[in-house]
Design an enzyme around this catalytic site. Structure first.
Site: not given
Length: 256
Positions: A83, A56, A147, A151
């Protein structure tokens, strides 16, 4: 093209489209690859040369344990490729609090955990490379807000790594893909088969990257060719963040 013989490379999100491309490429370039992904069943079907684990990534101790277990076999990690990523909501209108928490955890905290689990060995050798996989969404509001925010945080974290760990021999950079043709697009392509043709007009190169394009960029930043490059954000986006040909054409009344 590249030679990573003798190097140990940790790749997270290894079972996804970009992740599988990264694993295949680095194996082909002679690296020993540690492949992390929560999709253990997909990992199991991938190349037997990979050293696989499904920790995890949002749990620091789980990541440390997985790294310790595999590096006891392979030796310490030389290159970390963060990634792993996921997007739970497409817009603010359907973003739930749990989506926000999830996206920050897997897209930002997971990268921090992988660095924490590998940095001491890098410090001991006075050398190491970290390549974070970001997105053009960190620079443009084009959907998936949680998201994208995570990022964007990854960009800042990358620069902090470059500045603070550079004196200890560690380089850190970020590759920011645009649209990449992977299985992540399958649902949208099924809903709208012409989606890629419709999107091409926004990209100056009128094309999209594939996983190998991303792997090539990561490899360049990871090898000696990029030894003086650290703290950079490298878009691999067919020109999307350079400018908008549709807007430029309408503003100038010229055809592009």
């Amino acid at each position: 093209m590249f030679d990573f013989s003798g190097k140990v490379v940790l790749i997270t999100g290894a079972a996804g489209g970009i992740g599988q491309g990264l694993c295949e490429a680095f194996l082909g370039w002679g690296a020993t690859v540690l492949a992390f992904d929560r999709a253990a069943e997909v990992l199991a079907e991938m190349d037997a040369r990979l050293h696989k684990a499904s920790p995890d990534l949002t749990d620091l101790e789980a990541v440390k344990a997985a790294v310790a277990s595999l590096t006891a076999i392979t030796g310490p990690v030389d290159i970390v490729v963060n990634n792993a990523g996921a997007a739970a909501a497409t817009a603010l209108s359907n973003l739930k609090p749990e989506d926000w928490t999830h996206d920050l955890a897997i897209n930002l905290s997971a990268a921090y955990h992988c660095v924490e689990a590998t940095k001491e060995a890098m410090f001991a050798r006075g050398a190491g490379v970290i390549v974070n996989i970001g997105t053009v969404n960190a620079m443009l509001a084009i959907g998936h807000p949680a998201y994208s925010a995570a990022k964007a945080g990854l960009v800042s974290y990358t620069k902090a790594l470059a500045v603070e760990y550079g004196p200890r021999g560690i380089r850190a950079n970020l590759v920011a893909p645009g649209t990449v043709k992977t299985q992540a697009w399958n649902a949208r392509a099924a809903q709208k088969p012409e989606v890629f043709d419709d999107l091409k007009k926004w990209y100056p190169l009128r094309d999209f990257a594939n996983p190998r394009d991303i792997a090539n960029a990561v490899a360049f930043l990871s090898c000696d060719l990029g030894r003086m490059i650290t703290g950079v954000v490298l878009p691999v986006d067919a020109g999307l963040t350079a400018g908008n040909p549709v807007l430029a054409s309408e503003l100038t009344l010229e055809s592009f």
